[in-house]
Design an enzyme around this catalytic site. Structure first.
Site, PDB file in Angstrom:
ATOM      1  CB  CYS A 183      -1.029  -0.009   1.120  1.00  0.00           C
ATOM      2  SG  CYS A 183      -0.402   0.086   2.772  1.00  0.00           S
ATOM      3  CG  ASP A 194       2.321   5.087   3.326  1.00  0.00           C
ATOM      4  OD1 ASP A 194       3.086   6.021   3.084  1.00  0.00           O
ATOM      5  OD2 ASP A 194       1.125   5.051   2.972  1.00  0.00           O
ATOM      6  CB  CYS A 219       3.737   9.974   0.161  1.00  0.00           C
ATOM      7  SG  CYS A 219       2.605   9.734   1.518  1.00  0.00           S
ATOM      8  CB  CYS A 229       0.925   9.731   6.711  1.00  0.00           C
ATOM      9  SG  CYS A 229       0.886   9.393   4.943  1.00  0.00           S
TER      10      CYS A 229
END
Lengths: 402, 144
Positions: free
Chosen positions: B35, B37, B60, B104
């Site tokens: 995915c 991360d 990211c 995140c």
């Protein structure tokens, strides 16, 4: 074309291009002087009407067709939608409800096909292999008695691979199946001719070849009955209502003629820079070029780098004045990386680390060398803080890109 | 790009506490490469205090910034404070994150909890399991 206004190295020409000076200047008279509505009966209106029909001839000449086969649209997406829906509905009248396309089309095609599936059409999406090229043999095998349409893009927008459109066109013509090609990335970059390619329907977009945004063309071979997406006035032979965007159409025609005129020598120049960039990026360990190296648009470079994620790569390149693009999920707001990269067999882990650099005739050798150095640096930096890279290097995990 | 706040960009461009720690007392890794991360947190504990902390992140810009900020928020703090660090606190400290990037910050919170859990396990310290992420049975990473 004008001088570079700032220090940005713009390598996102597949997203959109800077307008050429020729195109801008071609538009101005149609904003300043000949601004009347081509549908108006008065003299200024008729002047606009005359200009519209003359420019239609010019565009037809470039594509190799007749003026009445040219329909001006708002761009590539509208042309794709109208081409596919029209062909599907025409087929349905004869009980043909099967459509063939490919797994890595633009969403303007894929989402239109999904809509048709909901209406009961059956869609076959051909796989494109690791090279990112569909073969005429695959199309031949997929064609059935009830196939209404084959739609294959001329060149892919993310990985730049060029499809054997002429051969597929010949096959479709022999088998009596309508053939549409989304040529948005191809027109102005490689030779395209609707007659020699035996295309029935073709979509193009002006802003991909230094023309204005918001204007495009749908070519529909005579005899094909188009269905309206936009109903209203009788513009475009009654098939696309709305006052014609004459300034944009004039800009598009000028950009198109300029691009096609320059093509023979310019595509070699751009392709040489592309190859220099590919060679430079190939030196980064555990990197891979996406799509065929040979059957490729002159300006397209697409890579995957293992162990890093594309959005952070883009942000750090942006910091260094390099404007690029990625098929990473994080840049799109969705969870899955680009369907194009998945279609050529890149697994999620690798597809997240993708980078697309698309060149133009303004790109210089210095730009390319600066970009190679910057990407090499940034990839190394991101890998140095990546737990994935640590596991790969320590042998805890196996490299996917050898 | 105006996608992120200046604070996010600062932590992304100049990440604090990045890299692995030698002989960590606790390590926690969450997320998966599928995915896009993965965060890994390393802890050094002295008494009741997080003496040192570092991170490694694959992801990211906001994932890297959230990791960096999270380490700053717990460094030198009592374990009890680190345990109660929320993703919301990370988002606030970063002057906000775009909606689709909130996950995140959740990963940052969970990576710290996972590293603390590892520290408790290694040292036979009793703790309340329900306060910790259950990555084996959680589908967060496929549904954020």
């Amino acid at each position: 074309m004008g001088e570079k206004e700032d220090n940005v190295i713009y390598l996102d020409n597949a997203a959109t291009t800077k307008m050429s000076r020729t195109a801008i200047e071609a538009m101005l008279p149609y904003m300043n002087d000949i601004y009347a509505n081509p549908s108006s009966l008065h003299t200024p209106g008729q002047k606009a009407k005359e200009a519209l029909e003359l420019v239609r001839e010019r565009v037809a000449t470039v594509l190799g067709c007749e003026p009445r086969e040219i329909y001006f649209t708002s761009g590539g997406s509208e042309a794709d939608n109208q081409a596919i829906l029209s062909a599907a509905r025409q087929g349905a009248r004869w009980g043909k409800r099967h459509i063939i396309s490919t797994a890595f089309e633009h969403h303007a095609v894929l989402h239109t096909l999904e809509k048709l599936q909901e209406e009961g059409f059956e869609v076959t999406l051909l796989p494109v292999g690791e090279e990112g090229i569909v073969t005429p043999e695959q199309v031949a095998e997929a064609i059935r008695g009830d196939t209404a349409l084959v739609s294959v893009m001329y060149a892919n927008n993310e990985i730049g691979t060029i499809q054997p459109i002429g051969e597929i066109g010949k096959l479709c013509r022999e088998r009596g199946v309508l053939f549409h090609t989304d040529a948005v990335q191809a027109v102005g970059h490689i030779p395209v001719n609707v007659v020699t390619d035996r295309v029935d329907l073709l979509s193009l977009s002006a802003h991909k070849f230094h023309g204005p945004k918001g204007v495009g063309v749908l070519y529909a071979r005579k005899g094909i009955r188009l269905q309206n997406l936009i109903h209203g006035g009788a513009q475009e032979r009654g098939k696309r209502a709305g006052t014609e965007n004459l300034p944009a159409i004039m800009g598009m025609a000028a950009a198109l003629e300029e691009a096609v005129l320059k093509l023979p020598f310019q595509s070699k120049q751009v392709a040489d820079l592309r190859d220099r960039l590919i060679d430079g990026l190939s030196r980064i360990p555990h990197s891979v070029l996406n799509g065929s190296r040979t059957s490729r648009l002159p300006g397209n470079v697409s890579f995957c780098f293992e162990g890093i994620e594309g959005e952070s790569l883009l942000l750090l390149l942006d910091d260094r004045g390099i404007a690029a693009s990625s098929g990473s999920a994080c840049t799109s707001g969705s969870l899955d990386p680009s369907h194009v990269l998945l279609a050529i067999g890149r697994v999620h882990d690798v597809a997240h680390g993708s980078l697309r650099l698309t060149l133009s005739d303004e790109t210089t050798e210095k730009d390319v060398d600066t970009t190679i150095a910057a990407v090499t640096d940034v990839v190394a930096h991101l890998r140095s803080m990546s737990p994935v890279w640590r596991d790969l290097e320590s042998g805890k995990k196996e490299f996917i890109i050898k | 790009m105006a996608l992120y706040s200046e604070k996010v960009m600062d932590h992304f461009r100049n990440p604090r506490n990045v890299g692995a720690l030698a002989d960590p007392d606790g390590v926690g890794e969450v997320g998966n490469a599928k995915c896009g991360d993965i965060m890994k947190i390393y802890l050094k504990v002295e008494g009741d205090v997080i003496a040192d902390v570092s991170f490694e992140t694959f992801g990211c810009g906001s994932a890297i910034a959230a990791s960096s900020m999270a380490t700053e928020l717990i460094k030198g703090k009592p374990i009890a404070d680190a345990l109660t660090l929320t993703n919301k606190a990370v988002v606030e400290a970063l002057d906000g994150l775009p909606g689709h990037k909130i996950h995140c910050s959740v990963l940052a919170e969970e990576a710290i909890k996972k590293a603390l859990q590892d520290y408790f396990e290694r040292n036979g310290i009793e703790y309340d399991r329900s306060l910790f992420p259950d990555c084996e049975n959680c589908d967060h990473c496929s549904h954020h």
